[in-house]
Design an enzyme around this catalytic site. Sequence first.
Site, mmCIF file in Angstrom:
data_model
loop_
_atom_site.group_PDB
_atom_site.id
_atom_site.type_symbol
_atom_site.label_atom_id
_atom_site.label_comp_id
_atom_site.label_asym_id
_atom_site.label_seq_id
_atom_site.Cartn_x
_atom_site.Cartn_y
_atom_site.Cartn_z
ATOM 1 N N ARG A 539 0.849 -1.212 0.000
ATOM 2 C CA ARG A 539 0.000 0.000 0.000
ATOM 3 C C ARG A 539 0.874 1.248 0.000
ATOM 4 O O ARG A 539 1.960 1.280 0.607
ATOM 5 C CB ARG A 539 -0.891 0.022 1.243
ATOM 6 N N SER A 602 8.523 -4.914 5.877
ATOM 7 C CA SER A 602 8.285 -6.000 6.847
ATOM 8 C C SER A 602 9.175 -7.199 6.634
ATOM 9 O O SER A 602 8.704 -8.335 6.454
ATOM 10 C CB SER A 602 6.808 -6.388 6.774
ATOM 11 N N ASP A 656 6.653 -3.757 10.042
ATOM 12 C CA ASP A 656 5.186 -3.622 10.170
ATOM 13 C C ASP A 656 4.734 -3.823 11.609
ATOM 14 O O ASP A 656 3.744 -3.245 12.059
ATOM 15 C CB ASP A 656 4.449 -4.565 9.222
HETATM 16 C C1 0WK Z 1 -1.447 -5.037 7.747
HETATM 17 C C2 0WK Z 1 -0.270 -4.077 7.953
HETATM 18 C C3 0WK Z 1 0.953 -4.571 7.227
HETATM 19 C C4 0WK Z 1 1.261 -5.982 7.687
HETATM 20 C C5 0WK Z 1 0.063 -6.835 7.455
HETATM 21 C C6 0WK Z 1 0.323 -8.195 7.988
HETATM 22 O O1 0WK Z 1 -0.596 -2.798 7.474
HETATM 23 O O2 0WK Z 1 2.022 -3.747 7.461
HETATM 24 O O3 0WK Z 1 2.375 -6.472 6.999
HETATM 25 O O4 0WK Z 1 -1.061 -6.330 8.156
HETATM 26 O O5 0WK Z 1 -0.770 -9.009 7.771
HETATM 27 P P1 0WK Z 1 -0.890 -9.966 6.494
HETATM 28 O O6 0WK Z 1 -1.266 -9.095 5.371
HETATM 29 O O7 0WK Z 1 0.415 -10.671 6.330
HETATM 30 O O8 0WK Z 1 -1.963 -10.915 6.870
#
Ligand code: 0WK
Length: 890
Positions: A539, A602, A656
């Site tokens: 994003r 991240s 993150d």
């Molecule tokens: C939303 C955060 C982002 C993070 C993600 C982790 O904005 O920085 O990396 O959550 O969750 P995922 O998308 O791996 O389930």
Amino acid sequence: MFAVHLMAFYFAKLKEDQIKKVDRFLYHMRLSDDTLFDIMARFQTEMEKGLAKDTNPTASVKMLPTFVRAIPDGSENGEFLSLDLGGSKFRVLKVQVAKEGKRQVQMESQFYPMPNEIIRGNGTELFEYLADCLADFMKTKNLKHKKLPLGLTFSFPCKQTKLEEGILLSWTKKFKVRGVQDIDVVSHLTKAIKKHKDIDVDILALVNDTVGTMMTCAYDDPSCEVGVIIGTGTNACYMEDMSNIDLVEGDEGRMCINTEWGAFGDDEALEDIRTEFDRELDLGSLNPGKQLFEKMISGLYLGELVRLILLKMAKTGLLFGGKKSSALHTKGKIETRHVAAMEKYKEGLANTREILTDLGLEPSDADCIAVQHVCTIVSFRSANLCAAALAAILTRLRENKKLARLRTTVGVDGTLYKTHPQYPKRLHKVVRKLVPNCDVRFLLSESGSTKGAAMVTAVASRMQAQRKQINRVLALFQLTREQLVDVQGKMRAELEYGLKRKTHSVATVKMLPTYVCGLPDGTEKGKFLALDLGGTNFRVLLVRIRSGRRSVRMYNKIFAIPLEIMQGTGEELFDHIVQCIADFLDYMGLKGAPLSLGFTFSFPCRQTSIDKGTLIRWTKGFKATDCEGEDMVDMLREAIKRRNEFDLDVVALVNDTVGTMMTCAYEDPNCEIGLIAGKWSKLPIDLNPFSYHAVFCNTLVPSQRYPSFPNRYEKMTSGMYLGEIVRQILIDLTKQGLLFRGKISERLRTRDIFETKFLSQIESDRLALLQVRRILQQLGLDSTCEDSIVVKEVCGAVSQRAAQLCGAGLAAIMEKRREDQGLEHLKITVGVDGTLYKLHPHFSRILQETVKELAPQCDVTFLLSEDGSGKGAALITAVAKRLQQLQKEN
Ligand code: 0WK
Ligand code: 0WK
Ligand code: BGC
């Protein structure tokens, strides 16, 4: 010739008169179609009442769950013992199912008498008698050396909470044994059998004879889903949707319901059709007021009904010239076999004369014709009433399946149905009249219900064996408190290792400093650009921070990171990122605007300042070259320079987890921990004055201590892997023949095909098993209800372990925070983000329960980050800018 015609006319006239006479006398016993439709509707209502939790206690038709969930699927095999108690005869059988893989059943049986002193005695004597017969049979058949599973066909109303249990509700038919009502007949029989030291039998199933009959017929005709007994007693069972059975947990699949329709009308629902003869019979029965429907239908009573009618007709001079005999006065003197004999086409009248004569009567031709017609009316009413109740069941099956037309098979057994010359034809005819939209095949059970009981036992022992094997696999994922405390302890040690300069290099938990030292103080303001790379979505965000009001406005756009970019060159990756920034700024009309940028990146980075971070290694499928060991901020700045289109100041590189912590800390200053439980799982901790992110994934960094198993912790806890773990387990169970009939589909062989979102879907309480089966179908798996239940359990075991392990890790960090601050109790907030935590139906709850269990002195608030870590990155950038400003001014 004229004489013959005269005789025939005379006889036909005589017959007509007698029939009319009897029809008038037994007017109430002749049920019109409307009455039958009405009884059918009443029975449908009774079924509803019996199935519903709140009305079941007062319902007369008890609709008893049998815990038989499936009909035979042909995989049953083995040797079983079977007892058949409750019909006209008591039998002990040995049943061999499917020898050498052939779908066949061999049975050896022995009948044993049921003396009156046993069926009217006490429970202990009854069960010891049954055990003696069993021991005798096993001796005769040379089975004493074998440990064999046993199926008990027990043809009385029993409340069951599982297959191998049956609480007797009441005796029926000829039985009235003291001390058995409200007790579990299986445990009492087991106790009696145990007294025989030389036999070893395991009672795996208790089934009603209707259920045994349905299963027996279903072995030959899989469309059989109804079982009916019209014998000494009468009853029916059928396969009902679990979602309609309030008395049993679960909405998935079907279960056989033993209706116990014999008690229909025990709540006076049939008083309008019961006659004086029914009431007289009931008063003279073993159980007055009970089994009123059965007493109008079944073999134990039809003969007696006829006797009471004949007696009354004799008393009123309508028969035998008003003469009676002591036999006619004697209860039980006329049996149903007599009724059947009298209704035989050809020899019916002769039989009638003979039977009446045996009763000490001198019947005239007219009497014989009349008596024969009495039998017809009584047995016809029986067939009609049976048909009405059966039609109600068939209608329910059709409605459950939402079909306009039902095709099904009804398995039938019972002496009355089998031996009465007209009964089957009459029953079939009336059923077809009452439910014209059902194509019903009536299948006579040749080998009794015990073959069916053996099937149920075979299914039970197969399920038991399967359950043991499945539990063995699932047990691998069940963590005890001790194990979790051990994980917590190990994590705690790793945290200390990671922090200590001396042990940092060998630590698996790298405890990377983030240089985020301060929390926002509310004075931050301005527009900040944030990038959020590394989660499910990439994003680009514009975050407008308004000072004093602790609120921000955010605009963001999600961009894809194509695989070829994730796995291309570093330059291509960062050029792609900058391209996305350009599209976003274009879209926001901010191209050229000077903006400070916070970069949520991240992946494990070793930072030396807030805006300097060297990528230790890629994770999560990213493999862009020329990045590991490079400074990510530099690479971004170079790409921005290459683009030379906008004026961006990359101020902060943020993990993150740190961004998530900061996002939540902006609302709740107690937030000192950020947790990502997403596609990947990580934890930063704020350790005075530095926040570290304990990148478990950095356990991924091959260290001296763990050279070759990167990411173990993450591979047990994060969304990316949970689906794959489930897939591995399903393959293992299928290879063992415990799932999907041992057939592994091509798709199931495909790595990562079982997405973690499937776990969330499958484990959601709202999802019916049918939908689970749809998911499995997408994977080319043809599953049964049982399969789907097991898949749900596997998903649950894997996600539960993940949540518990995450909880143990988090508890280790909290306890460290509490002890570091020398606090007895720590009040702390954890900022959380990630699709697994947000979307999985149970993950967050189990994680929180585990933390509560392992860190009882910490009062923890879990704050879900609604805005993602991008907001946190912008706040960190604002704080960094504020601190930079301060430094410049000092
Ligand atoms: C939303 C955060 C982002 C993070 C993600 C982790 O904005 O920085 O990396 O959550 O969750 P995922 O998308 O791996 O389930
Ligand atoms: C034969 C079955 C038995 C059932 C009986 C009912 O094997 O389980 O109870 O039919 O018919 P009856 O013997 O009462 O006429
Ligand atoms: C019993 C049922 C049984 C039926 C047929 C009834 O009296 O209550 O459990 O299925 O007889 O044997």
